[in-house]
Design an enzyme around this catalytic site. Sequence first.
Site, PDB file in Angstrom:
ATOM      1  N   ASN A  79       0.814  -1.204   0.000  1.00  0.00           N
ATOM      2  CA  ASN A  79       0.000   0.000   0.000  1.00  0.00           C
ATOM      3  C   ASN A  79       0.853   1.262   0.000  1.00  0.00           C
ATOM      4  OD1 ASN A  79       0.520   0.093   3.061  1.00  0.00           O
ATOM      5  ND2 ASN A  79      -0.706  -1.774   2.838  1.00  0.00           N
ATOM      6  N   GLY A  82      -7.833  -4.712   1.369  1.00  0.00           N
ATOM      7  CA  GLY A  82      -8.333  -5.897   0.666  1.00  0.00           C
ATOM      8  C   GLY A  82      -8.920  -5.653  -0.704  1.00  0.00           C
ATOM      9  N   SER A  95      -5.087  -2.305   6.434  1.00  0.00           N
ATOM     10  CA  SER A  95      -4.786  -2.819   7.773  1.00  0.00           C
ATOM     11  C   SER A  95      -3.440  -2.292   8.287  1.00  0.00           C
ATOM     12  CB  SER A  95      -4.784  -4.356   7.755  1.00  0.00           C
ATOM     13  OG  SER A  95      -3.828  -4.824   6.839  1.00  0.00           O
ATOM     14  N   ASP A  96      -2.653  -1.668   7.413  1.00  0.00           N
ATOM     15  CA  ASP A  96      -1.374  -1.084   7.831  1.00  0.00           C
ATOM     16  C   ASP A  96      -1.498   0.403   8.163  1.00  0.00           C
ATOM     17  OD1 ASP A  96       0.326  -3.462   7.379  1.00  0.00           O
ATOM     18  OD2 ASP A  96      -0.292  -3.201   5.302  1.00  0.00           O
ATOM     19  N   HIS A 120       4.428   0.550   1.801  1.00  0.00           N
ATOM     20  CA  HIS A 120       4.687  -0.744   2.429  1.00  0.00           C
ATOM     21  C   HIS A 120       4.539  -1.847   1.392  1.00  0.00           C
ATOM     22  CE1 HIS A 120       4.833  -4.101   5.036  1.00  0.00           C
ATOM     23  NE2 HIS A 120       3.544  -4.360   5.003  1.00  0.00           N
ATOM     24  N   HIS A 177       5.789  -6.287   0.579  1.00  0.00           N
ATOM     25  CA  HIS A 177       6.489  -7.523   0.944  1.00  0.00           C
ATOM     26  C   HIS A 177       7.353  -7.966  -0.223  1.00  0.00           C
ATOM     27  CE1 HIS A 177       2.759  -8.458   3.670  1.00  0.00           C
ATOM     28  NE2 HIS A 177       3.550  -7.568   4.224  1.00  0.00           N
ATOM     29  N   ASP A 192      23.847   6.267  -3.694  1.00  0.00           N
ATOM     30  CA  ASP A 192      23.070   7.411  -4.172  1.00  0.00           C
ATOM     31  C   ASP A 192      21.748   7.546  -3.415  1.00  0.00           C
ATOM     32  OD1 ASP A 192      24.953   7.911  -6.178  1.00  0.00           O
ATOM     33  OD2 ASP A 192      23.738   7.043  -7.781  1.00  0.00           O
ATOM     34  N   HIS A 232       9.008  -9.514   8.113  1.00  0.00           N
ATOM     35  CA  HIS A 232       7.791  -8.890   7.635  1.00  0.00           C
ATOM     36  C   HIS A 232       7.952  -8.361   6.204  1.00  0.00           C
ATOM     37  CE1 HIS A 232       4.480  -5.641   8.527  1.00  0.00           C
ATOM     38  NE2 HIS A 232       4.280  -6.284   7.422  1.00  0.00           N
ATOM     39  N   TYR A 244      21.151  15.402  -8.789  1.00  0.00           N
ATOM     40  CA  TYR A 244      20.532  14.542  -9.793  1.00  0.00           C
ATOM     41  C   TYR A 244      19.134  14.996 -10.207  1.00  0.00           C
ATOM     42  CZ  TYR A 244      18.763  10.343 -12.022  1.00  0.00           C
ATOM     43  OH  TYR A 244      18.205   9.452 -12.909  1.00  0.00           O
TER      44      TYR A 244
END
Lengths: 220, 220, 220, 220
Positions: free
Chosen positions: B29, B46, B75-76, B95, B97, B120, B160, B214
């Site tokens: 998310n 979800g 849920s986060d 976030h 995984h 960098d 996690h 940059y």
Amino acid sequence: MMLPELRETVSRLHAELVRYNLVAWTAGNVSGRDPGGELFVIKPSGVSYDELTPESMVVCDLDGNLVEGDYAPSSDTAAHAYTYRNMPEVNGVVHTHSTYASAWAARGEPIPCVLTAMADEFGGEIPVGPFALIGNDDIGKGIVATLGGHRSPAVLMQNHGVFTIGDSPKAAVKAAVMCEDVARTVHVSRQLGDPLPIPQADIDRLYDRYQNVYGQRSTL
Amino acid sequence: MMLPELRETVSRLHAELVRYNLVAWTAGNVSGRDPGGELFVIKPSGVSYDELTPESMVVCDLDGNLVEGDYAPSSDTAAHAYTYRNMPEVNGVVHTHSTYASAWAARGEPIPCVLTAMADEFGGEIPVGPFALIGNDDIGKGIVATLGGHRSPAVLMQNHGVFTIGDSPKAAVKAAVMCEDVARTVHVSRQLGDPLPIPQADIDRLYDRYQNVYGQRSTL
Amino acid sequence: MMLPELRETVSRLHAELVRYNLVAWTAGNVSGRDPGGELFVIKPSGVSYDELTPESMVVCDLDGNLVEGDYAPSSDTAAHAYTYRNMPEVNGVVHTHSTYASAWAARGEPIPCVLTAMADEFGGEIPVGPFALIGNDDIGKGIVATLGGHRSPAVLMQNHGVFTIGDSPKAAVKAAVMCEDVARTVHVSRQLGDPLPIPQADIDRLYDRYQNVYGQRSTL
Amino acid sequence: MMLPELRETVSRLHAELVRYNLVAWTAGNVSGRDPGGELFVIKPSGVSYDELTPESMVVCDLDGNLVEGDYAPSSDTAAHAYTYRNMPEVNGVVHTHSTYASAWAARGEPIPCVLTAMADEFGGEIPVGPFALIGNDDIGKGIVATLGGHRSPAVLMQNHGVFTIGDSPKAAVKAAVMCEDVARTVHVSRQLGDPLPIPQADIDRLYDRYQNVYGQRSTL
């Protein structure tokens, strides 16, 4: 607008870097030199591949100075410019951080020539260039010094990534694609043992044949 | 409807998580804070990435309470909210995984800085945060405590996944993309030996230059 | 035509197997049971994913006999049928040979629960079922016997591949996607050392929360 | 124009090589023989997959001589031609340098049969053929000599890549897709230990069943 065809070619070739998963975000660039000329076209800095157009490309001289363009040139422009200044036969340069090639580069280890496709395209191992910081000609010097002594059109810059050259931007992109392909295959092979070496005489035969016979004469 | 532009930005940026293969199913998310404000926009819980629209995004306050939206927030959300409350310069949180970063996280091992691209973007290693359960502020506290002591905009939460921060949602997404990219390259490099270290002084020079020079000034 | 909505759902869900690279050629299948009924819809045998339509799906009874359809049912139909006959709460079954899960299966080794996402979805390790030949109920018996003793909706059939179950076809597809995702991440993590274990009490807390709280109530 | 349907089939099947990531740049080719005839259709040399059309395909006789076409035939034409001359039941040949299969080939190591899908399609291990240079019939001889003694429709040519055969071009493409799929899965499995062997009698049962029962009779 200067060099409209070269702008179109260089812009379009960036899509090959995306297609072959050689680049993440904006970290990779293609340039092309006007054959026989004093100018080259390169990617603008920090612009996403989706947004590249012939018009957004940047034209630089062989010292890396901006000649035409609405954006700043790629932060790797000095390395491209140094290569063109010192290798007159080169008309295309590509830089990526492609995963497997960069993994060899992070160990400072050349990729051994254990595949016939590698003998064809690279004529032997893919060599490692020195660790060099961005901001002056050190990267360019490392590229030219390393490729000057090898058949390979690709060099793994230590802890950094890949630079490839060609007599056209398309040839340099092909070398970047093939470099990652063989870097991955040799890596995978080495994970479970030692790949069998190919005798140097056979590497020489394969290289000679591929450089002189392969493909449609008109399309390479 | 509140914050229409931020809803549009946050909704659209989820497509980058999909494009770079950072997420499976609905497990990742993006959120964005209204700069200087007390609200942030986040993915609904979800809901698949194909179905995300600016309208389906959810607006929360800095305690993670739902302010506007037809769906429950991710849920986060508590971890995002805690980060915004305690890091006022942060306006984007991501976030995921993603595979290689989560693999380092499962071993509780930071990713060493052995690539110039990593110097960098991350200015050194990518650190590991504590093991923490979902359901209270433990994850948020781990993120803030870990990132407070590092230049890195990414933290590997043990067993996690990854949280990244930025001064905009786009910058946080870029950090998530680059985190997985360097996690993969360093992993692959380590599979066949030890990557060469980059001296700290060179890491510092690269980080300083990249953060200040940059890209197009107007587009970052 | 019987079960038009279920045909549509099952046909469409095969695209998720393709999207997540869980299948090569025609080697994977989804089925869905009419809830409370005695029929299920399954992929026809040997038909490519591009050519699947609701109309080309096949309807079978719980003994695996063809009830309606122009094609022969999947060669894995007996395993699906056995699962439905013996697990009345199951309304979706998926079978794949996805790479990383099948690699664990080839060693006959369960995937240890070292990721919070794995605790959420699988509630512990992903278990291994017996080696069984196709052609009778041996595969189905192995699936039911193994999953009967685990929270996991996925089983790694030794030297074969993955079967997943769910209370809907979509839930079984989600389990197949997440199974490959965690199989890959734990594999990658293990390549460079030992992942840190998660205490069983924390696995229990994560599993309980995810099964009862996560997502939009109306969409799962 | 000769063989219009076969040109269409062979041209279209190259898209499967791209879809399954079996080829980089132009390094892979499909051919198809006119069943019972003395001609085959093959990819032109050095032409990109995007540009292939039925019209750009090349027709050759069984000695590999160009019979019809605007382009030079694939540089691998001699190997295809030798295979057709010496294996009358073969009507399709595919050549790739797909990553995992070529990695086994670089070590000169056959892929052991530790997956039921491999028993189905290959009937045992995938064997290794000799190192051979391009330019005469050595590659073709290696293919025919190796496959003559195996059930496998795929051979790993040492330090080179994969050749597969089939009774149709589609069957040879399927074998190339499945060869890379099992090469990858067995590689990944071996990275963390030894896959469990499948007893030869079970391999035989699986192979016999798959070759005689699987799929829709009309579509294979």
